[in-house]
Design a protein around this motif. Structure first.
Motif, mmCIF file in Angstrom:
data_model
loop_
_atom_site.group_PDB
_atom_site.id
_atom_site.type_symbol
_atom_site.label_atom_id
_atom_site.label_comp_id
_atom_site.label_asym_id
_atom_site.label_seq_id
_atom_site.Cartn_x
_atom_site.Cartn_y
_atom_site.Cartn_z
ATOM 1 N N TYR A 255 94.319 -31.853 52.465
ATOM 2 C CA TYR A 255 95.017 -31.609 51.042
ATOM 3 C C TYR A 255 93.764 -31.433 50.120
ATOM 4 C CZ TYR A 255 98.563 -32.918 54.047
ATOM 5 O OH TYR A 255 99.870 -33.087 55.133
ATOM 6 N N SER A 256 92.611 -31.265 50.386
ATOM 7 C CA SER A 256 91.684 -31.448 49.305
ATOM 8 C C SER A 256 91.587 -30.175 48.292
ATOM 9 C CB SER A 256 90.234 -31.443 50.186
ATOM 10 O OG SER A 256 89.945 -30.232 50.815
ATOM 11 N N ARG A 257 92.510 -28.995 48.449
ATOM 12 C CA ARG A 257 92.499 -27.978 47.562
ATOM 13 C C ARG A 257 94.061 -27.728 47.170
ATOM 14 N NH1 ARG A 257 90.337 -23.470 51.455
ATOM 15 N NH2 ARG A 257 92.092 -24.363 52.700
ATOM 16 N N LYS A 258 94.256 -27.203 45.872
ATOM 17 C CA LYS A 258 95.422 -27.126 45.610
ATOM 18 C C LYS A 258 96.274 -26.259 46.312
ATOM 19 C CE LYS A 258 95.266 -29.033 41.111
ATOM 20 N NZ LYS A 258 96.402 -29.866 40.642
ATOM 21 N N THR A 259 95.524 -25.207 46.973
ATOM 22 C CA THR A 259 96.532 -24.513 47.777
ATOM 23 C C THR A 259 96.757 -25.167 49.059
ATOM 24 O OG1 THR A 259 94.334 -23.535 48.682
ATOM 25 C CG2 THR A 259 95.303 -22.209 47.152
ATOM 26 N N ASP A 260 96.582 -26.342 49.375
ATOM 27 C CA ASP A 260 96.871 -27.021 50.635
ATOM 28 C C ASP A 260 97.982 -27.827 50.475
ATOM 29 O OD1 ASP A 260 94.351 -26.132 51.972
ATOM 30 O OD2 ASP A 260 93.200 -28.105 51.120
ATOM 31 N N MET A 261 98.432 -27.871 49.195
ATOM 32 C CA MET A 261 99.873 -28.691 49.036
ATOM 33 C C MET A 261 100.974 -28.392 49.721
ATOM 34 S SD MET A 261 101.809 -29.813 45.351
ATOM 35 C CE MET A 261 100.379 -30.628 44.687
ATOM 36 N N PRO A 262 101.694 -28.998 50.552
ATOM 37 C CA PRO A 262 103.038 -28.360 51.247
ATOM 38 C C PRO A 262 104.044 -28.136 50.407
ATOM 39 C CG PRO A 262 101.866 -30.481 52.177
ATOM 40 C CD PRO A 262 101.322 -30.150 51.033
ATOM 41 N N GLU A 263 104.591 -27.109 50.745
ATOM 42 C CA GLU A 263 105.860 -26.625 49.999
ATOM 43 C C GLU A 263 107.040 -27.724 49.794
ATOM 44 O OE1 GLU A 263 107.528 -23.743 47.717
ATOM 45 O OE2 GLU A 263 105.676 -23.664 48.948
ATOM 46 N N GLN A 264 107.133 -28.601 50.718
ATOM 47 C CA GLN A 264 107.944 -29.818 50.496
ATOM 48 C C GLN A 264 107.656 -30.594 49.164
ATOM 49 O OE1 GLN A 264 107.690 -33.950 52.209
ATOM 50 N NE2 GLN A 264 108.584 -32.993 53.835
ATOM 51 N N VAL A 265 106.170 -30.801 49.196
ATOM 52 C CA VAL A 265 105.580 -31.641 48.210
ATOM 53 C C VAL A 265 105.856 -30.673 46.690
ATOM 54 C CG1 VAL A 265 103.361 -32.687 47.081
ATOM 55 C CG2 VAL A 265 104.015 -32.838 49.490
ATOM 56 N N LYS A 266 105.537 -29.553 46.597
ATOM 57 C CA LYS A 266 105.714 -28.658 45.432
ATOM 58 C C LYS A 266 107.244 -28.847 44.885
ATOM 59 C CE LYS A 266 102.477 -25.216 46.594
ATOM 60 N NZ LYS A 266 102.282 -23.729 47.242
ATOM 61 N N ILE A 267 108.141 -28.805 45.818
ATOM 62 C CA ILE A 267 109.731 -29.041 45.291
ATOM 63 C C ILE A 267 110.048 -30.332 44.944
ATOM 64 C CG2 ILE A 267 111.955 -28.718 46.196
ATOM 65 C CD1 ILE A 267 110.854 -26.393 48.199
ATOM 66 N N LEU A 268 109.765 -31.494 45.678
ATOM 67 C CA LEU A 268 109.972 -32.741 45.461
ATOM 68 C C LEU A 268 109.203 -33.436 44.337
ATOM 69 C CD1 LEU A 268 111.746 -35.066 46.666
ATOM 70 C CD2 LEU A 268 109.508 -35.782 47.959
ATOM 71 N N TYR A 269 108.023 -33.086 44.116
ATOM 72 C CA TYR A 269 107.297 -33.710 42.895
ATOM 73 C C TYR A 269 107.045 -32.861 41.919
ATOM 74 C CZ TYR A 269 106.165 -37.526 45.845
ATOM 75 O OH TYR A 269 105.952 -38.697 47.072
ATOM 76 N N SER A 270 107.563 -31.749 41.877
ATOM 77 C CA SER A 270 107.397 -30.645 40.784
ATOM 78 C C SER A 270 108.230 -31.474 39.342
ATOM 79 C CB SER A 270 108.104 -29.379 40.849
ATOM 80 O OG SER A 270 109.594 -29.658 41.055
ATOM 81 N N ALA A 271 109.161 -32.068 39.358
ATOM 82 C CA ALA A 271 109.855 -32.736 38.258
ATOM 83 C C ALA A 271 109.275 -33.900 37.598
ATOM 84 C CB ALA A 271 111.312 -33.009 38.755
ATOM 85 N N ILE A 272 108.375 -34.293 38.411
ATOM 86 C CA ILE A 272 107.446 -35.585 37.915
ATOM 87 C C ILE A 272 105.928 -35.101 37.843
ATOM 88 C CG2 ILE A 272 108.921 -37.180 38.340
ATOM 89 C CD1 ILE A 272 107.052 -37.856 40.889
ATOM 90 N N GLY A 273 105.423 -33.784 37.921
ATOM 91 C CA GLY A 273 104.278 -33.243 37.556
ATOM 92 C C GLY A 273 103.036 -34.010 38.454
ATOM 93 N N ARG A 274 103.372 -34.317 39.819
ATOM 94 C CA ARG A 274 102.333 -34.641 40.408
ATOM 95 C C ARG A 274 101.879 -33.602 41.284
ATOM 96 N NH1 ARG A 274 103.727 -40.943 42.327
ATOM 97 N NH2 ARG A 274 104.616 -41.757 40.087
ATOM 98 N N ASP A 275 100.669 -33.325 41.069
ATOM 99 C CA ASP A 275 99.944 -32.079 41.756
ATOM 100 C C ASP A 275 98.491 -32.338 42.235
ATOM 101 O OD1 ASP A 275 99.123 -31.799 39.259
ATOM 102 O OD2 ASP A 275 99.413 -29.827 39.085
#
Length: 350
Positions: A255-275
């Motif tokens: 997960y060393s690049r922004k494009t590596d972030m799993p879809e699960q994480v994008k959905i779950l953490y979007s509301a608290i802005g952790r990316d």
């Protein structure tokens, strides 16, 4: 004769009181059997310290117990070590969640490795919370925790059960060792039986469908965490369920690049802005230690402030007796557990 009897009675009463006043570890007889301490059931207790849900911190766990938090129960045929903690109590300085949880004295790096096993059953999780919040109704029963840098967690093993369901889920969570500032940290969850952490309710009081392959309260399962040469090998087993195995590299990040972030994480953490992204060498060279017991993931914090971790659970203003009476606690029983060095994994079981 009466005078002699009274003298003997006073003699034994005096020495009995003397033993109790001195705080000895003399065991109490119950129903003709000697009462047991957790260290009698799990003899590895000299490898650990413990933090209890009332804030008690103890370094020496041999012949130690505390009522309502850390003690032994027998179900008629087996002795179990009980870890019990409320939704609200006194906890560590870096956490909002209470725990009755062991902390390993020996520390190690992923390159050095270590191994932890446990056979357990979860007897209770909080019955209050917000169904939209991922951490609601859950407890962590095993961890690897970093002791330097960001002090993040490369492993947390969860059990979670929604109210009204018979079966709950077992899943494991990997938290990134964030590159740079730690404010962007997040974790990725993998289901073992049932759901992963991201399966939540649409509203605070509606729940997803009960998992078909889940684990019920009181149902035994086992885990093995084996870190060898920087690779984390996980194995989960339970009678009547498929044995599951996983591996995770702790020395090289996925997960060393922004494009590596799993879809699960994008959905779950979007509301608290952790990316955030992870440093390229993940947890390489960083000091780690195991934890085991009941790390209650529910708390009384406002879900609107953090929809992933603030569960809005009932806490009764921190009154532990009221929390225990009204279901605002978690309780985990272990009958077997070991800790030691990592070992070369059996490739036939992977």
């Amino acid at each position: 004769m009466k005078k002699i009897f009274i003298t003997i009675f006073i003699f034994f009463a005096f020495f009995s009181c003397k033993d109790n006043a001195a705080g000895t570890s003399k065991k109490i007889e119950q129903k003709g059997e000697t009462a047991k301490y957790p260290s009698d059931v799990l003899p590895f207790m000299d490898e650990w310290t413990i933090l209890l849900g009332d804030g008690t911190h103890k370094q020496d766990l041999v012949n130690f117990e505390k009522k309502d938090f850390f003690y032994v129960e027998n179900n008629g045929k087996t002795d179990w070590v009980v870890y019990k903690t409320p939704n609200s109590g006194i906890t560590s300085k870096n956490s909002s969640n209470t725990r009755t949880e062991l902390g390993q004295k020996k520390h190690w790096t992923p390159e050095e490795g270590g191994k932890l096993t446990g056979t357990l059953k979860v007897q209770h999780v909080s019955t209050s919370g917000d169904a939209r919040v991922a951490a609601s109704y859950s407890v962590v029963v095993g961890q690897i925790h970093s002791d330097e840098g960001h002090k993040n967690e490369p492993l947390k093993i969860f059990y979670k059960k929604f109210p009204g369901h018979t079966k709950g889920s077992v899943f494991w969570n990997y938290e990134i060792n964030t590159k740079g500032d730690n404010s962007g940290r997040w974790g990725f969850s993998t289901a073992v039986w049932g759901y992963d952490i991201a399966v939540v309710g649409a509203t605070p009081t509606t729940f997803p469908k009960e998992p078909e392959d889940g684990i019920a309260l009181g149902e035994e399962f086992s885990y093995e965490v084996n870190v060898f040469d920087g690779i984390m090998h996980l194995s989960f087993s339970s009678e009547g369920h498929e044995t599951k195995t996983f591996t995770k590299n702790l020395l090289k990040s996925e997960y060393s690049r922004k494009t590596d972030m799993p879809e699960q994480v994008k959905i779950l953490y979007s509301a608290i802005g952790r990316d955030g992204v992870e440093r390229e060498n993940a947890y390489s060279g960083e000091i780690q230690f195991f934890k085991q017991g009941a790390y209650n993931q529910t708390n009384g914090k406002n879900p609107e402030d953090n929809i992933v971790w603030s569960t809005g659970s009932e806490t009764y203003d921190g009154d532990i007796a009221k929390q225990y009476k009204n279901g605002s606690y978690t309780e985990v029983w272990f009958k077997e557990a070991t800790v030691g060095p990592g070992v070369l994994p059996d490739k036939g079981n992977e």
